[in-house]
Motif scaffolding. Sequence first.
Motif, PDB file in Angstrom:
ATOM      1  N   THR A  70       0.823  -1.201   0.000  1.00 25.87           N
ATOM      2  CA  THR A  70       0.000   0.000   0.000  1.00 25.87           C
ATOM      3  C   THR A  70       0.861   1.257   0.000  1.00 25.87           C
ATOM      4  O   THR A  70       0.607   2.211  -0.750  1.00 25.87           O
ATOM      5  CB  THR A  70      -0.927   0.013   1.228  1.00 25.87           C
ATOM      6  N   ASP A  71       1.890   1.257   0.813  1.00 25.02           N
ATOM      7  CA  ASP A  71       2.780   2.421   0.898  1.00 25.02           C
ATOM      8  C   ASP A  71       3.479   2.669  -0.436  1.00 25.02           C
ATOM      9  O   ASP A  71       3.575   3.810  -0.900  1.00 25.02           O
ATOM     10  CB  ASP A  71       3.798   2.203   2.022  1.00 25.02           C
ATOM     11  N   TRP A  72       3.973   1.609  -1.052  1.00 27.28           N
ATOM     12  CA  TRP A  72       4.679   1.768  -2.322  1.00 27.28           C
ATOM     13  C   TRP A  72       3.743   2.251  -3.422  1.00 27.28           C
ATOM     14  O   TRP A  72       4.110   3.100  -4.248  1.00 27.28           O
ATOM     15  CB  TRP A  72       5.358   0.456  -2.727  1.00 27.28           C
ATOM     16  N   TYR A  73       2.522   1.728  -3.458  1.00 30.09           N
ATOM     17  CA  TYR A  73       1.562   2.161  -4.486  1.00 30.09           C
ATOM     18  C   TYR A  73       1.103   3.596  -4.257  1.00 30.09           C
ATOM     19  O   TYR A  73       1.072   4.406  -5.183  1.00 30.09           O
ATOM     20  CB  TYR A  73       0.346   1.228  -4.504  1.00 30.09           C
ATOM     21  N   THR A  74       0.696   3.905  -3.033  1.00 29.36           N
ATOM     22  CA  THR A  74       0.079   5.218  -2.785  1.00 29.36           C
ATOM     23  C   THR A  74       1.089   6.358  -2.686  1.00 29.36           C
ATOM     24  O   THR A  74       0.739   7.513  -2.926  1.00 29.36           O
ATOM     25  CB  THR A  74      -0.766   5.169  -1.499  1.00 29.36           C
ATOM     26  N   SER A  75       2.327   6.035  -2.341  1.00 25.84           N
ATOM     27  CA  SER A  75       3.347   7.089  -2.236  1.00 25.84           C
ATOM     28  C   SER A  75       3.904   7.504  -3.586  1.00 25.84           C
ATOM     29  O   SER A  75       4.619   8.508  -3.684  1.00 25.84           O
ATOM     30  CB  SER A  75       4.506   6.607  -1.361  1.00 25.84           C
ATOM     31  N   GLY A  76       3.614   6.731  -4.605  1.00 21.74           N
ATOM     32  CA  GLY A  76       4.136   7.050  -5.928  1.00 21.74           C
ATOM     33  C   GLY A  76       5.440   6.360  -6.262  1.00 21.74           C
ATOM     34  O   GLY A  76       5.950   6.502  -7.378  1.00 21.74           O
ATOM     35  N   ARG A  77       5.974   5.568  -5.328  1.00 17.28           N
ATOM     36  CA  ARG A  77       7.263   4.924  -5.594  1.00 17.28           C
ATOM     37  C   ARG A  77       7.160   3.824  -6.650  1.00 17.28           C
ATOM     38  O   ARG A  77       8.173   3.433  -7.221  1.00 17.28           O
ATOM     39  CB  ARG A  77       7.858   4.385  -4.295  1.00 17.28           C
ATOM     40  N   PHE A  78       5.950   3.341  -6.897  1.00 16.32           N
ATOM     41  CA  PHE A  78       5.752   2.373  -7.977  1.00 16.32           C
ATOM     42  C   PHE A  78       5.317   3.040  -9.286  1.00 16.32           C
ATOM     43  O   PHE A  78       5.117   2.345 -10.289  1.00 16.32           O
ATOM     44  CB  PHE A  78       4.694   1.336  -7.590  1.00 16.32           C
ATOM     45  N   ASP A  79       5.134   4.350  -9.290  1.00 16.38           N
ATOM     46  CA  ASP A  79       4.529   5.006 -10.448  1.00 16.38           C
ATOM     47  C   ASP A  79       5.271   4.732 -11.745  1.00 16.38           C
ATOM     48  O   ASP A  79       4.665   4.386 -12.767  1.00 16.38           O
ATOM     49  CB  ASP A  79       4.429   6.517 -10.215  1.00 16.38           C
ATOM     50  N   GLU A  80       6.583   4.914 -11.754  1.00 14.01           N
ATOM     51  CA  GLU A  80       7.334   4.713 -12.995  1.00 14.01           C
ATOM     52  C   GLU A  80       7.206   3.274 -13.487  1.00 14.01           C
ATOM     53  O   GLU A  80       7.083   3.024 -14.688  1.00 14.01           O
ATOM     54  CB  GLU A  80       8.808   5.075 -12.783  1.00 14.01           C
ATOM     55  N   ALA A  81       7.232   2.327 -12.564  1.00 16.63           N
ATOM     56  CA  ALA A  81       7.100   0.921 -12.950  1.00 16.63           C
ATOM     57  C   ALA A  81       5.699   0.632 -13.485  1.00 16.63           C
ATOM     58  O   ALA A  81       5.523  -0.125 -14.453  1.00 16.63           O
ATOM     59  CB  ALA A  81       7.416   0.025 -11.764  1.00 16.63           C
ATOM     60  N   LEU A  82       4.670   1.237 -12.900  1.00 19.22           N
ATOM     61  CA  LEU A  82       3.297   1.041 -13.375  1.00 19.22           C
ATOM     62  C   LEU A  82       3.113   1.632 -14.764  1.00 19.22           C
ATOM     63  O   LEU A  82       2.425   1.052 -15.623  1.00 19.22           O
ATOM     64  CB  LEU A  82       2.311   1.664 -12.386  1.00 19.22           C
ATOM     65  N   LEU A  83       3.712   2.775 -15.017  1.00 18.72           N
ATOM     66  CA  LEU A  83       3.654   3.358 -16.360  1.00 18.72           C
ATOM     67  C   LEU A  83       4.380   2.470 -17.368  1.00 18.72           C
ATOM     68  O   LEU A  83       3.955   2.341 -18.522  1.00 18.72           O
ATOM     69  CB  LEU A  83       4.260   4.759 -16.341  1.00 18.72           C
TER      70      LEU A  83
END
Length: 522
Positions: free
Chosen positions: A145-158
């Motif tokens: 949850t922390d990684w998803y909501t903090s934006g730390r996964f954003d580049e990988a999700l894109l």
Amino acid sequence: MTGVRDLALQAKAWPFEEARKLVARFAKAPPAKGYVLFETGYGPSGLPHLGTFGEVARTTMVRRAFEAMSDIPTRLFCFSDDMDGLRKVPDNIPNREMVAQHLGKPLTRVPDPFGTHDSFGAHNNARLRAFLDGFGFEYEFQSSTDWYTSGRFDEALLAVLRNYDQIMGLMLPTLGEERQQTYSPFLPVSPATGRVLQVPILERDADAGTIVFEDEDGRKVELPVTGGNVKLQWKPDWGMRWHALAVDYEMYGKDLIPSADLAGRICRILGTQAPEGFNYELFLDDKGQKISKSKGNGLTMEEWLRYAPEESLALYMFQKPRAAKRLYFDVIPRAVDEYLTFVEKFDAEEPARRLENPTWHIHRGQPPAARSPLSYNILLNLAGVANAENKDVMWGFISRYAPDATPANSPFLDRLVGYAVAYYQDFVKPAKTYRAPTDAERAALEDLLARLEALPPGAKADAIQDEVYAVGKAHSFPELRAWFQALYEVLLGQSTGPRMGSFIELYGIGETKALIREKLGA
């Protein structure tokens, strides 16, 4: 340190073999992130269990083996998949009706049925950390949850969105026909209900970083894949996480080999080398069936630790991780005694042999002085003959056998005494079956009684054992094993037992003579 490193690079124990994969991985250059990352995963819909312990313990063993070979720093992430949607209400929680109203929501958005934390996910995460801390593991807790909501996964999700078609091309052949019609790597979180939705993706815009889907109220919704608005299906999530975190090593059960292969391929699609992997065999119950949390077969963490120290469990996890092994109550005594044997041998071993000794891996190269003058099996048999209800009864015999030992100055032995009493009461005592001696066995027992009478006061185990052997050889037993089995079945009420000389010294010659007379009806 150089000497240890040279030995470690040649050591054959499986953690060193695994660690050498990482040495080879970074032979040309250290990782760009500055450390080697080990990872273990945890699904926080339930409580930590034996599998959790085994995975973290084994991963830690490989980590320590690598540290003996390399100066590159290491980290261990224990990653909680706490953004997964809650699929069903566990049977073993309070307030089940309240939790049922939040099915489908991320675990960190489900109220805590125990009322102690902000969410059910947070409660179980706290239990995980307390569990790992209780065993002294060195790790860093990470929340999905922390990684998803903090934006730390954003580049990988894109990156997943940009490579959508290629990832779908991998995943669809692994699914059934019906599932293929609705599958997408992205699970949007409904703005209307907060639930994690398994719905088709109607449109996607890689440049804008958005997806379009039909929400539960029938409206078409466009959401960015960043900022915690989506959760990935678990196999793409695994590969994405390996990419985003640059994971270097992760192990998994044999049943997850196909999933790990898919995750590795997705990781490579996203542009990152997949981690080194290790698959371990699953445990079997006493009937040879795979252990299942839902079935409740096999042995739980709490049960093992009721009857034996955690070091014995760590040894069991170390031994033959790629072989299917029975995990049931009867494996405990042997595991404890094997641990004691390995600890006892360690100091006298050559440096190279120490690296093969399991206690090097259990205790980071420095096994404690967990010595015991008595084996666990001897203690179990003492508990049986003495019908021990508590540790005090046991120490009455032990103090005579080893006068210098006390609960205060021999804390590990004292722990073993407590474990043996619990094991005896729960497993040995209910299963005891005594039988009367045959005529031939009666004659041999009478001979043994006479020989014990003739021994000098304070006779030691070896002298006693010599007399036991002499009786077996002097009487008409087809082999000595039959004589010892007769002793176990007649005197102890069981088919196997201890080295009789050591046992008689511990229990007492006088007490043994009285026991023999009782069984002879004299």
